[in-house]
Design a protein around this motif. Structure first.
Motif, PDB file in Angstrom:
ATOM      1  N   TYR A   1      11.312  63.678   9.026  1.00 57.13           N
ATOM      2  CA  TYR A   1      10.546  63.118  10.140  1.00 57.13           C
ATOM      3  C   TYR A   1       9.455  64.102  10.545  1.00 57.13           C
TER       4      TYR A   1
ATOM      5  N   ARG B   1      16.697  62.468  19.994  1.00 56.47           N
ATOM      6  CA  ARG B   1      18.030  62.334  19.397  1.00 56.47           C
ATOM      7  C   ARG B   1      18.339  60.882  19.031  1.00 56.47           C
ATOM      8  N   ASP B   2      17.838  59.943  19.825  1.00 52.81           N
ATOM      9  CA  ASP B   2      18.084  58.528  19.562  1.00 52.81           C
ATOM     10  C   ASP B   2      17.334  58.013  18.339  1.00 52.81           C
TER      11      ASP B   2
ATOM     12  N   PRO C   1      18.124  61.138  13.228  1.00 56.11           N
ATOM     13  CA  PRO C   1      19.565  61.325  13.024  1.00 56.11           C
ATOM     14  C   PRO C   1      19.947  62.797  12.900  1.00 56.11           C
ATOM     15  N   PRO C   2      21.194  63.142  13.186  1.00 56.65           N
ATOM     16  CA  PRO C   2      21.664  64.525  13.002  1.00 56.65           C
ATOM     17  C   PRO C   2      21.483  64.980  11.554  1.00 56.65           C
ATOM     18  N   ASN C   3      21.289  66.292  11.397  1.00 61.30           N
ATOM     19  CA  ASN C   3      21.147  66.930  10.085  1.00 61.30           C
ATOM     20  C   ASN C   3      19.857  66.533   9.346  1.00 61.30           C
ATOM     21  N   SER C   4      18.910  65.964  10.086  1.00 61.09           N
ATOM     22  CA  SER C   4      17.598  65.661   9.492  1.00 61.09           C
ATOM     23  C   SER C   4      16.708  66.896   9.545  1.00 61.09           C
TER      24      SER C   4
END
Length: 343
Positions: free
Chosen positions: A138, A88-89, A92-95
């Motif tokens: 990613y 999570r770090d 990013p969200p919504n990736s």
């Protein structure tokens, strides 16, 4: 900011890929720190930019990834080692993500099944992420050997056809003895020539070393004894590079330069298909090493390939060089060559 990256080395040879990546790292990031090497996996403390550039530069480095987890090859422990808060770090969200596995050295693991399980574990823990099998933002990668599994976020991977169009047999001009582009590039890296420096190949042949050096951003000069070969090399250089075509018809035993090169990277003539006028190979190399002293700057290097049976070390030492590195590489089943780096 420096972080911990893993690099996957080629399985071609035991020592040569390691020597090449060490040379590349020393040029790109002298302050890097090698943490450990385990088989084909090298763990290094360096920057993300360098982790990308090393893969682009080195012939025998397959990929780099930001190292997240290190565990055994037992599937249960692999899955339990994945902490989604760490991911999570970084992601990013919504990736979108893709999980890809690589097995090396005969690792006994169900790669496709494990890819799905890791992907499901991450998606279940981080609900905003989605899987994209075609163009993910990613790539989560795991590399499994018989002893360990490494999990990370892919930074850079070398394209499968990176050398395809420059392979000796596909060049506009080629000869049976022409060196392949991966080994040519490796020699350039082993020379540890400063980025943007000036390199000489006094036995230029079809221009293979010159092409790779030019593509790496060096100012390159070549000398070739035979006019028809020099013209062929010139054709190759014009086709593959946008650099100046600095190739001269001349004799490596009578170098015309003085104190202007940072290194010499070359593949002297040898073998049944090669004719060496007036001199044996040993005499040729003896004369060349003394001549080379006049055209190199202080602390310069000479990197070259020779037959295994020739004692090139004594020839170079007698001329005033010191041995920095030495490797043996199998060209094919019955042909072994020495790669030597002198300074």
């Amino acid at each position: 900011m420096d972080e911990t990256y893993l690099f996957l080395l080629s399985g071609l040879d035991v020592d040569l890929p390691l020597g090449e990546i060490k040379a590349a790292l020393s040029l790109l990031h002298p302050e890097h720190k090698i943490i450990k090497r385990e088989g084909r996996v090298l763990i290094v403390r360096t920057s993300g930019r360098v982790a990308e550039e090393v893969v682009e530069r080195a012939a025998y480095t397959k990929l780099s990834a930001l190292l997240l987890f290190e565990t055994t090859t037992d599937e249960k422990y692999i899955l339990s080692s994945i902490d989604t808060s760490v991911i999570r770090d970084i992601v990013p969200p919504n990736s979108t993500i893709l999980v890809r596995g690589i097995t090396i050295n005969g690792a006994n693991i169900r790669k496709t099944d494990l890819e799905k399980k890791i992907g499901s574990l991450i998606i279940d823990g981080l609900l905003s992420l989605k899987v994209d099998l075609r163009r993910p933002d990613y790539t989560i990668i795991f590399i499994a050997s018989p002893e360990k599994t490494y999990i990370g976020v892919l930074k850079k991977i070398k394209p499968k056809r990176f050398f395809y169009y420059r392979v000796a047999g596909r060049r506009l001009f080629t000869l049976p003895s022409a060196m392949q582009p991966d080994l040519s590039r490796c020699l350039v890296n082993l020379s540890r020539t400063r980025i943007g420096g000036r390199i000489l190949d006094p036995f230029a042949g079809t221009g293979g070393i010159m092409i790779e050096a030019a593509l790496l951003g060096y100012e390159v000069y070549g000398i070739e004894l035979k006019k028809w070969i020099a013209l062929g090399a010139l054709k190759n250089l014009k086709y593959y590079t946008s650099s100046s075509e600095n190739i001269i018809i001349g004799d490596a035993r009578k170098l015309m330069f003085r104190r202007c090169f940072n290194s010499i990277v070359t593949d002297p003539p040898y073998g049944r298909s090669t004719t060496i006028p007036d001199y044996s190979l040993i005499n040729l190399l003896e004369t060349f090493f003394y001549e080379s002293l006049e055209c190199l700057e202080d602390n310069a290097s000479v990197t070259l390939v020779t037959p295994e049976e020739i004692n090139i070390e004594d020839i170079a030492l007698h001329a005033g060089y010191t041995v920095e590195e030495s490797y043996k590489v199998r060209i094919h089943r019955s042909l072994v060559r020495k790669i030597m780096v002198f300074r």
